[in-house]
Design an enzyme around this catalytic site. Structure first.
Site, PDB file in Angstrom:
ATOM      1  N   GLY A  31      83.999  48.287  85.027  1.00 51.83           N
ATOM      2  CA  GLY A  31      85.155  49.331  84.640  1.00 51.83           C
ATOM      3  C   GLY A  31      84.871  49.989  83.323  1.00 51.83           C
ATOM      4  O   GLY A  31      83.522  49.953  82.905  1.00 51.83           O
ATOM      5  N   HIS A  37      77.536  55.151  84.935  1.00 48.44           N
ATOM      6  CA  HIS A  37      77.839  54.593  86.234  1.00 48.44           C
ATOM      7  C   HIS A  37      77.946  55.598  87.246  1.00 48.44           C
ATOM      8  O   HIS A  37      77.629  55.441  88.380  1.00 48.44           O
ATOM      9  CB  HIS A  37      79.456  54.101  85.905  1.00 48.44           C
ATOM     10  N   LYS A 149      69.550  50.148  81.559  1.00 47.50           N
ATOM     11  CA  LYS A 149      69.904  50.078  80.237  1.00 47.50           C
ATOM     12  C   LYS A 149      70.134  48.575  80.201  1.00 47.50           C
ATOM     13  O   LYS A 149      69.482  48.184  79.042  1.00 47.50           O
ATOM     14  CB  LYS A 149      71.422  50.641  79.983  1.00 47.50           C
ATOM     15  N   ASP A 150      70.462  47.861  81.275  1.00 44.91           N
ATOM     16  CA  ASP A 150      70.529  46.298  80.972  1.00 44.91           C
ATOM     17  C   ASP A 150      69.340  45.738  81.661  1.00 44.91           C
ATOM     18  O   ASP A 150      69.240  45.179  82.837  1.00 44.91           O
ATOM     19  CB  ASP A 150      71.890  45.667  81.782  1.00 44.91           C
TER      20      ASP A 150
HETATM   21  O1  PAF Z   1      76.267  45.136  84.173  1.00 48.94           O
HETATM   22  C1  PAF Z   1      77.534  44.917  84.207  1.00 48.94           C
HETATM   23  O2  PAF Z   1      78.459  45.656  84.078  1.00 48.94           O
HETATM   24  C2  PAF Z   1      77.828  43.581  84.570  1.00 48.94           C
HETATM   25  O3  PAF Z   1      76.900  42.639  83.975  1.00 48.94           O
HETATM   26  C3  PAF Z   1      77.936  43.558  86.153  1.00 48.94           C
HETATM   27  C4  PAF Z   1      76.638  43.656  86.662  1.00 48.94           C
HETATM   28  C5  PAF Z   1      78.988  44.511  86.957  1.00 48.94           C
HETATM   29  C6  PAF Z   1      78.491  41.894  86.485  1.00 48.94           C
HETATM   30  O4  PAF Z   1      79.790  41.892  85.973  1.00 48.94           O
END
Ligand code: PAF
Length: 281
Positions: A31, A37, A149-150
Site C-alpha cells: 500500500g 507502483h 528499487k528493492d
Molecule cells: O516490496 C514490498 O513492498 C514488500 O516487501 C512486498 C514484496 C509487497 C512483500 O510484502
C-alpha cells in the site's frame, strides 16, 4: 476493479480466470502506492489478461515495530490509483486472514538474504518470503512484478522461486525517481521538504561515483560514496556495499564481475527515515 478481502473469494475468482486460459499478473505491494507502483501495475496490465494487486502491510517483515506503526496506510487512495491504472483485482486481506496462525516457516538463501538488508534487518527477508510465497500460492500468477528499487529483494525472491519451484516469471521493473533523482518510496511521505531535498543527495553521490570508479579501486569508490553522503548534516550511511549483482557477494576488484552494483542504506533527518538505493557501475 473488484476489491477482495478474503482468500476463498480470490481463489474462486482466479480459478475461473485460469479456466478461460487467461494470464494473470501479480503486483505485490504494502500500500501507500505511488508512481513507482503505478508503473508496475501498468506494465502488468499491458502484459496480462488480468492484474491482481495485493495491498497488505506485512507485519512479519518488520523487525522494527516503530517502522511498522508509522508506515503510511492509504487504502482508499490506493484503490483509486489502481482503478486508474486498469488493475482487475485489489486484494486487501486482514492480518488474521493472512496469518490465522503464526507463520513458523524459515527461509534461508545465503548469501543473498544474509548480507546488507539481511544483516541489518534480521528476519526481514524471512517475512518477505513468507508473504510472497503465500501470495504466489493463492494467486498462481503467470508473472509477478517487483520494483528494482528493492534490488536485494528481487534476488532473494528469485532464489525462493527456484527453491520452491513456482512456475512463474519474475519481472523486475526499473526504479522510478522524482525529478530530483530521489527514488520513489512510500517512506518519502514521512520526509519534510528539507529532508526530501537532502535525500536527493544520495542519488547524486551515487551518480558522481560512476566516473570516479573508472580510475579508482572498489575500496576507494566505497570510501568516496560514504564520505560524500556523510558530509551532508541530514544524512548518515548505515551501509554501502559494492557487490556482484547476481550473488550479492562483496567484490574487492572491478574485474571480479561484469555486474557490479553499489547498494546503499541511509538514515535521513530527525526521526530518522531509512532510505535505500543502488547504482550499477
Ligand atoms: O516490496 C514490498 O513492498 C514488500 O516487501 C512486498 C514484496 C509487497 C512483500 O510484502
Amino acid at each position: 476493479m473488484k476489491i477482495v478481502k478474503n482468500i476463498s473469494e480470490l481463489r474462486a475468482l482466479l480459478d475461473s480466470v485460469r479456466a478461460e486460459g487467461k494470464t494473470i499478473g501479480l503486483v505485490p505491494t504494502m500500500g501507500a502506492l505511488h508512481e513507482g507502483h503505478a508503473s508496475l501495475v501498468r506494465r502488468s496490465v499491458a502484459e496480462n489478461d488480468v492484474t491482481v494487486v495485493s495491498i497488505f502491510l506485512n507485519p512479519t517483515q518488520f523487525n522494527d515495530k516503530r517502522d511498522l506503526e508509522r508506515y503510511p496506510r492509504t487504502l482508499e487512495s490506493d484503490c483509486n490509483l489502481l482503478r486508474d491504472c486498469g488493475a482487475t483485482v485489489a486484494f486487501a486481506p486482514s492480518v488474521d486472514e493472512v496469518y490465522p496462525e503464526p507463520d513458523t516457516r524459515q527461509f534461508s538463501y545465503p548469501p543473498t538474504d544474509a548480507v546488507m538488508e539481511g544483516a541489518f534487518r534480521p528476519g526481514h527477508f524471512n517475512g518477505v518470503c513468507q508473504i510472497v510465497s503465500k501470495l504466489f500460492a493463492w494467486v498462481e500468477p503467470t508473472r509477478a512484478y517487483f520494483g528494482e528499487k528493492d534490488f536485494q529483494q528481487i534476488a532473494v525472491i528469485r532464489r525462493m522461486v527456484e527453491d520452491l519451484g513456482f512456475p512463474l516469471e519474475i519481472v523486475p521493473c526499473p526504479v522510478v525517481r522524482e525529478e530530483s533523482g530521489l527514488a520513489l518510496s512510500s517512506r518519502n511521505n514521512l520526509l519534510s521538504d528539507t529532508e526530501r531535498r537532502a535525500a536527493a543527495h544520495i542519488y547524486h553521490v551515487l551518480q558522481w561515483s560512476i566516473p570516479f570508479a573508472k580510475d579508482h579501486s572498489v575500496k576507494q569508490t566505497h570510501q568516496f560514496v560514504v564520505d560524500c553522503i556523510n558530509a551532508h548534516p541530514a544524512l548518515e550511511v548505515e551501509y554501502y556495499a559494492i557487490v556482484d549483482g547476481k550473488t550479492l557477494a562483496d567484490i574487492n576488484t572491478w574485474a571480479e564481475t561484469d555486474f557490479p552494483v553499489g547498494c546503499i542504506t541511509v538514515y535521513c533527518g530527525q526521526k530518522p527515515i531509512r532510505l535505500i538505493d543502488h547504482i550499477r557501475y
